[in-house]
Design a protein around this motif. Sequence first.
Motif, PDB file in Angstrom:
ATOM      1  N   PHE A  33      71.433  35.735  -8.822  1.00  0.00           N
ATOM      2  CA  PHE A  33      71.855  36.261  -7.354  1.00  0.00           C
ATOM      3  C   PHE A  33      73.631  35.955  -7.279  1.00  0.00           C
ATOM      4  N   GLN A  34      74.073  36.011  -8.627  1.00  0.00           N
ATOM      5  CA  GLN A  34      75.776  36.129  -8.792  1.00  0.00           C
ATOM      6  C   GLN A  34      76.251  37.411  -8.318  1.00  0.00           C
ATOM      7  N   GLN A  35      77.143  37.412  -7.570  1.00  0.00           N
ATOM      8  CA  GLN A  35      77.885  38.624  -7.580  1.00  0.00           C
ATOM      9  C   GLN A  35      78.973  38.908  -8.499  1.00  0.00           C
ATOM     10  N   TYR A  36      79.127  40.358  -8.759  1.00  0.00           N
ATOM     11  CA  TYR A  36      79.753  40.756  -9.978  1.00  0.00           C
ATOM     12  C   TYR A  36      81.211  39.853  -9.832  1.00  0.00           C
ATOM     13  N   GLY A  37      81.505  39.265 -10.665  1.00  0.00           N
ATOM     14  CA  GLY A  37      82.746  38.325 -10.734  1.00  0.00           C
ATOM     15  C   GLY A  37      83.090  37.330 -12.008  1.00  0.00           C
ATOM     16  N   GLU A  38      83.706  36.258 -11.833  1.00  0.00           N
ATOM     17  CA  GLU A  38      84.164  35.494 -12.723  1.00  0.00           C
ATOM     18  C   GLU A  38      82.805  34.607 -13.267  1.00  0.00           C
ATOM     19  N   ARG A  39      82.237  33.914 -12.272  1.00  0.00           N
ATOM     20  CA  ARG A  39      80.945  33.141 -12.662  1.00  0.00           C
ATOM     21  C   ARG A  39      79.934  34.055 -13.506  1.00  0.00           C
ATOM     22  N   PHE A  40      79.816  35.225 -12.873  1.00  0.00           N
ATOM     23  CA  PHE A  40      78.589  36.129 -13.479  1.00  0.00           C
ATOM     24  C   PHE A  40      79.164  36.459 -14.926  1.00  0.00           C
ATOM     25  N   ARG A  41      80.496  36.744 -15.251  1.00  0.00           N
ATOM     26  CA  ARG A  41      80.906  37.202 -16.658  1.00  0.00           C
ATOM     27  C   ARG A  41      80.717  35.988 -17.515  1.00  0.00           C
ATOM     28  N   GLN A  42      81.216  34.888 -16.950  1.00  0.00           N
ATOM     29  CA  GLN A  42      81.126  33.592 -17.956  1.00  0.00           C
ATOM     30  C   GLN A  42      79.670  33.202 -18.337  1.00  0.00           C
ATOM     31  N   ILE A  43      78.608  33.529 -17.299  1.00  0.00           N
ATOM     32  CA  ILE A  43      77.202  33.047 -18.037  1.00  0.00           C
ATOM     33  C   ILE A  43      76.732  34.214 -18.814  1.00  0.00           C
ATOM     34  N   ARG A  44      77.125  35.541 -18.639  1.00  0.00           N
ATOM     35  CA  ARG A  44      76.738  36.527 -19.506  1.00  0.00           C
ATOM     36  C   ARG A  44      77.242  36.513 -20.916  1.00  0.00           C
ATOM     37  N   ARG A  45      78.609  36.060 -20.849  1.00  0.00           N
ATOM     38  CA  ARG A  45      79.243  35.762 -22.060  1.00  0.00           C
ATOM     39  C   ARG A  45      78.673  34.736 -22.832  1.00  0.00           C
ATOM     40  N   MET A  46      78.173  33.841 -22.415  1.00  0.00           N
ATOM     41  CA  MET A  46      77.259  32.642 -23.150  1.00  0.00           C
ATOM     42  C   MET A  46      75.951  33.304 -23.575  1.00  0.00           C
ATOM     43  N   LEU A  94      74.762  33.957 -27.567  1.00  0.00           N
ATOM     44  CA  LEU A  94      73.477  33.290 -28.150  1.00  0.00           C
ATOM     45  C   LEU A  94      72.606  34.364 -28.634  1.00  0.00           C
ATOM     46  N   PHE A  95      71.948  35.457 -27.776  1.00  0.00           N
ATOM     47  CA  PHE A  95      71.287  36.409 -28.122  1.00  0.00           C
ATOM     48  C   PHE A  95      71.400  37.949 -27.547  1.00  0.00           C
ATOM     49  N   GLY A  96      72.783  38.065 -27.639  1.00  0.00           N
ATOM     50  CA  GLY A  96      73.189  39.331 -27.262  1.00  0.00           C
ATOM     51  C   GLY A  96      73.068  40.519 -28.115  1.00  0.00           C
ATOM     52  N   SER A  97      72.423  40.431 -29.350  1.00  0.00           N
ATOM     53  CA  SER A  97      72.150  41.511 -30.263  1.00  0.00           C
ATOM     54  C   SER A  97      71.193  41.183 -31.039  1.00  0.00           C
ATOM     55  N   PRO A  98      70.457  42.116 -31.694  1.00  0.00           N
ATOM     56  CA  PRO A  98      69.257  41.879 -32.437  1.00  0.00           C
ATOM     57  C   PRO A  98      69.610  41.200 -33.668  1.00  0.00           C
ATOM     58  N   SER A  99      70.736  40.749 -33.874  1.00  0.00           N
ATOM     59  CA  SER A  99      70.968  40.197 -35.346  1.00  0.00           C
ATOM     60  C   SER A  99      71.260  38.706 -34.758  1.00  0.00           C
ATOM     61  N   SER A 100      71.723  38.507 -33.677  1.00  0.00           N
ATOM     62  CA  SER A 100      71.697  37.349 -33.287  1.00  0.00           C
ATOM     63  C   SER A 100      70.453  36.612 -32.831  1.00  0.00           C
ATOM     64  N   VAL A 101      69.483  37.263 -32.469  1.00  0.00           N
ATOM     65  CA  VAL A 101      68.194  36.902 -32.170  1.00  0.00           C
ATOM     66  C   VAL A 101      67.556  36.300 -33.308  1.00  0.00           C
TER      67      VAL A 101
END
Length: 512
Positions: free
Chosen positions: A130-143, A147-154
């Motif tokens: 439910f986050q609008q696109y903004g700093e909080r949204f980007r912070q969560i997506r960055r974490m 953690l699992f943003g690519s097949p190699s990290s998974v």
Amino acid sequence: MLYLSSFCTHNMEVILLKWLSVCFAGIVFYLVKRLLVPKISYALPPGPKPSPLLGNLRDMPLERAWLTYAAWGKQYGEISSISVFGSRVIILNSAKAAIDILEKKSAITSGRPHMTMTRDLVGWDGSLIFQQYGERFRQIRRMYRMLFGSPSSVKAFHAIQKHVTLRFVQNVLNKPEELSAHVRKAIQTTILKISYGYDVQEGNDPLVELANKAMGQFSEATTPSAYLVNTLPILKYLPSWFPGASFQKTALFYRQTLRDLLETPYNLVLEQMAAGTASHSFVSSQYEGRSLSPEEDDLIKWSALSMYAGASDTTFSPIYAFFLAMTIYPDIQAQAQAELDSVVGTDRLPTFDDRNSLPYTNAICKEVLRWNVVVPLVAHVALQDSIYNGYLIPKGSLLFANIWQILHDEETYPNPEIFDPTRFMGSNPQPESREACFGYGRRTCPGVNLADASLFISCATVLAVLRIKKHVEDGKEITPTLEQTDGSISHPMPFKCDIVPRSAEAEALIWG
């Protein structure tokens, strides 16, 4: 003094005349522009004819909205619209429209619907979804990307997924009639371990039961047509005793369930860290060598819950649908098992390293995602006016990408109701289902790689050691059909099947 007064008066007159001249010139310019420059106007996308007072309220589907929207697509084209109490709802019924609007224009179409019931009244406003696109949204997506943003990290979670999958197969053999519960618990076991380091208990686990309760409430509360307060937010101010405001009591009950799920596993990690017994997890890793502010603490707490919320039902649905597909299509099951026997053999379980050598098994995973659409409707909000193919998309419009229709488009996927893995194989494969089913633009599912890995290892392991058969009643085989539940997250309706080990060798692998 008289001269000075006359001088000031004269200057004021000059200034006034200049100001009037500028205003007059502006008015003339405006009138000339209106007369000589044609005014460009754009029509709204077509749709059912609205009534003068209610708009298209009567046209709003009460259940499985994606089917009604798909029918509108055939009547009005790839983009259609309706109006409900002055709010514009625009439906995108083709992959091209979804890509053009939600991806190519993602900077102005990545807003999130407010969903008054779920956000304001139940309290899901802190979650990623439910986050609008903004700093909080980007912070969560960055974490999440770390953690699992690519097949190699998974790959860091492959051992957990393999262990949980084997335990899942054992539970299925013990009580095959409880297949749905076993699938759900396997997914929850994986994500609770990753996010909180929590080891799920055998049998009834209190945290799993709490999570099931909260996510069931979430799915019901986010169904677009479930609560009128989502369409008329002003209704949220009605007291619970007011006629028609029973949703207030429901929201209060749901809110407490959510707070319990938000706080319970998180506090457990903090207690274990203080005692020096905490397992490595997403939450514990965020605290390593850091002193967190209250804002950072809140962000991590909601990020962990969002991780669980995003993975539980969205991963449960395709794995459960896989069992349904194998029940309905035994020939496909047999062909996949022949591939596994040829590549892996029968003396060990498949691993992630085998994946590239199992094209048919991979195609089954892709077809499961297309055949059983987990999130039939993906919602965005237009942040400003834009034009698409001559149609106006007004600022504030609710944009629904009809993922179900996109993945059942007969021109793209011939015979879309048929489960056919070969559509993704050969020299001219059909478009990848994964591209659509995990969303478009800046709001694509951040856990796509983790979900994809879980689906593959579950399907490959089950095919290697189990045989899924049609249930027999009164001497007759029962062939189930795919019927999807309603809600923002959809999965197959309960069905019956019989599950047995493929062989004595397979049973030995299962029990080690």
